[in-house]
Each structure stands twice: as structure tokens, then as C-alpha cells.
Write a protein that holds these residues in place. Sequence first.
Motif, PDB file in Angstrom:
ATOM      1  N   PHE A  19      62.213  60.889  46.738  1.00 17.20           N
ATOM      2  CA  PHE A  19      62.060  59.456  46.505  1.00 17.20           C
ATOM      3  C   PHE A  19      60.902  59.170  45.566  1.00 17.20           C
ATOM      4  N   ASN A  20      61.130  58.195  44.687  1.00 12.09           N
ATOM      5  CA  ASN A  20      60.094  57.699  43.790  1.00 12.09           C
ATOM      6  C   ASN A  20      59.946  56.201  43.980  1.00 12.09           C
ATOM      7  N   ASP A  21      58.732  55.722  43.819  1.00 13.32           N
ATOM      8  CA  ASP A  21      58.434  54.303  43.819  1.00 13.32           C
ATOM      9  C   ASP A  21      58.170  53.950  42.364  1.00 13.32           C
ATOM     10  N   TYR A  22      59.206  53.497  41.682  1.00 12.00           N
ATOM     11  CA  TYR A  22      59.202  53.307  40.235  1.00 12.00           C
ATOM     12  C   TYR A  22      59.029  54.674  39.594  1.00 12.00           C
ATOM     13  N   ASP A  23      57.946  54.948  38.885  1.00 14.06           N
ATOM     14  CA  ASP A  23      57.774  56.232  38.213  1.00 14.06           C
ATOM     15  C   ASP A  23      56.895  57.208  38.978  1.00 14.06           C
ATOM     16  N   SER A  24      56.406  56.823  40.159  1.00  8.90           N
ATOM     17  CA  SER A  24      55.514  57.685  40.935  1.00  8.90           C
ATOM     18  C   SER A  24      56.218  58.164  42.202  1.00  8.90           C
ATOM     19  N   PRO A  25      55.860  59.345  42.684  1.00  4.08           N
ATOM     20  CA  PRO A  25      56.423  59.808  43.953  1.00  4.08           C
ATOM     21  C   PRO A  25      56.063  58.833  45.079  1.00  4.08           C
ATOM     22  N   LEU A  26      57.015  58.591  45.969  1.00  6.94           N
ATOM     23  CA  LEU A  26      56.802  57.696  47.103  1.00  6.94           C
ATOM     24  C   LEU A  26      55.866  58.365  48.102  1.00  6.94           C
ATOM     25  N   ASP A  27      54.810  57.674  48.505  1.00  8.63           N
ATOM     26  CA  ASP A  27      53.845  58.213  49.464  1.00  8.63           C
ATOM     27  C   ASP A  27      54.407  58.044  50.878  1.00  8.63           C
ATOM     28  N   LEU A  28      54.759  59.148  51.517  1.00  5.13           N
ATOM     29  CA  LEU A  28      55.343  59.132  52.858  1.00  5.13           C
ATOM     30  C   LEU A  28      54.304  59.339  53.958  1.00  5.13           C
ATOM     31  N   THR A  29      53.036  59.357  53.604  1.00  8.85           N
ATOM     32  CA  THR A  29      51.971  59.600  54.572  1.00  8.85           C
ATOM     33  C   THR A  29      52.000  58.556  55.689  1.00  8.85           C
ATOM     34  N   GLY A  30      52.006  59.034  56.936  1.00  7.22           N
ATOM     35  CA  GLY A  30      51.935  58.152  58.095  1.00  7.22           C
ATOM     36  C   GLY A  30      53.253  57.508  58.497  1.00  7.22           C
ATOM     37  N   LEU A  57      65.057  64.846  60.906  1.00  7.09           N
ATOM     38  CA  LEU A  57      64.562  64.374  59.609  1.00  7.09           C
ATOM     39  C   LEU A  57      63.161  64.940  59.441  1.00  7.09           C
ATOM     40  N   ILE A  58      62.958  65.661  58.358  1.00  5.51           N
ATOM     41  CA  ILE A  58      61.668  66.287  58.106  1.00  5.51           C
ATOM     42  C   ILE A  58      61.077  65.664  56.850  1.00  5.51           C
ATOM     43  N   LEU A  59      59.884  65.088  56.994  1.00  7.62           N
ATOM     44  CA  LEU A  59      59.198  64.459  55.865  1.00  7.62           C
ATOM     45  C   LEU A  59      58.273  65.472  55.201  1.00  7.62           C
ATOM     46  N   ASP A  60      58.437  65.666  53.907  1.00  5.61           N
ATOM     47  CA  ASP A  60      57.545  66.499  53.108  1.00  5.61           C
ATOM     48  C   ASP A  60      56.717  65.544  52.255  1.00  5.61           C
ATOM     49  N   VAL A  61      55.509  65.253  52.738  1.00  5.02           N
ATOM     50  CA  VAL A  61      54.644  64.259  52.087  1.00  5.02           C
ATOM     51  C   VAL A  61      54.273  64.710  50.680  1.00  5.02           C
ATOM     52  N   GLU A  62      53.990  65.994  50.494  1.00  7.35           N
ATOM     53  CA  GLU A  62      53.562  66.492  49.180  1.00  7.35           C
ATOM     54  C   GLU A  62      54.647  66.337  48.114  1.00  7.35           C
ATOM     55  N   ILE A  96      59.243  48.080  58.327  1.00  8.57           N
ATOM     56  CA  ILE A  96      60.451  48.890  58.207  1.00  8.57           C
ATOM     57  C   ILE A  96      60.997  48.746  56.792  1.00  8.57           C
ATOM     58  N   TYR A  97      61.305  49.881  56.162  1.00  5.50           N
ATOM     59  CA  TYR A  97      61.843  49.895  54.811  1.00  5.50           C
ATOM     60  C   TYR A  97      63.129  50.715  54.787  1.00  5.50           C
TER      61      TYR A  97
END
Length: 116
Positions: A19-30, A57-62, A96-97
Motif C-alpha cells: 500500500f502507498n499513500d499517494y507516492d509514499s509507502p503507507l505507514d502501518l505502525t500501530g 493478516l500479517i502487517l509488515d510495517v517496513e 477505521i480505514y
Amino acid sequence: HVLNFKIDQGTDSHLSFSFNDYDSPLDLTGYEAAMQIRSFYNSSTAVDTLTTKNGRLILDVEKSRVTAIFPNSKTRKYPPRRCVYDMELFSSDGKIYRILEGQIFISAEVTRVNSL
């Protein structure tokens, strides 16, 4: 984001979504995540529920990636038809998103051998 994909009934599989938030990777932290599969949008019961809490579901924050795990113990019970799903993120402050939605085509299993 809308993404349609296929799952083979009775198999083990996993899918990773970046996932990206516009042109940046989406921050999934927390965040925690949940995904439900239903036969139809208005179905009262889910075909399957995947969450970070149940380990499916496994979140890979990096890498800004979510991996969904579909074990054969679950997929063998999926109806062989087109189903719908969505995936939501839950923030620690209660927001919630919806980050993904679409259709899943369940390809019917023919072979039903337990082991060789």
C-alpha cells in the motif's frame, strides 16, 4: 483500492498487498487489520474472517505490506462462486480505514484426496 483475485478451493495460499499513500509507502505502525469474505454484500454471515489478532493478516510495517493467509482448512469450505471482501485498518485511537475491496473468484476443487 479495488482488487479482484482468485483462490483455489481446498488449497493453502497467501496473498501480499502493498500500500502507498499517494507516492509514499503507507505507514502501518500501530494498526490492526481485519478482512471479511462474504457471499454477497448483504450476507448476514461471513464466509471467512481474517485478522491480525487471529494471525491470518500479517502487517509488515517496513514494507507497507499486508499478507493474508488462506489455509486449506478454511478454503475447502469456501463456496465455489464469486464472493466479495474488504479489508480495514484500525488505528489505536479508534479510527477505521477501508484500504482494499473487491471480488474473489473461488475456483471449485475437484480432487478430494486427504493424503498420498
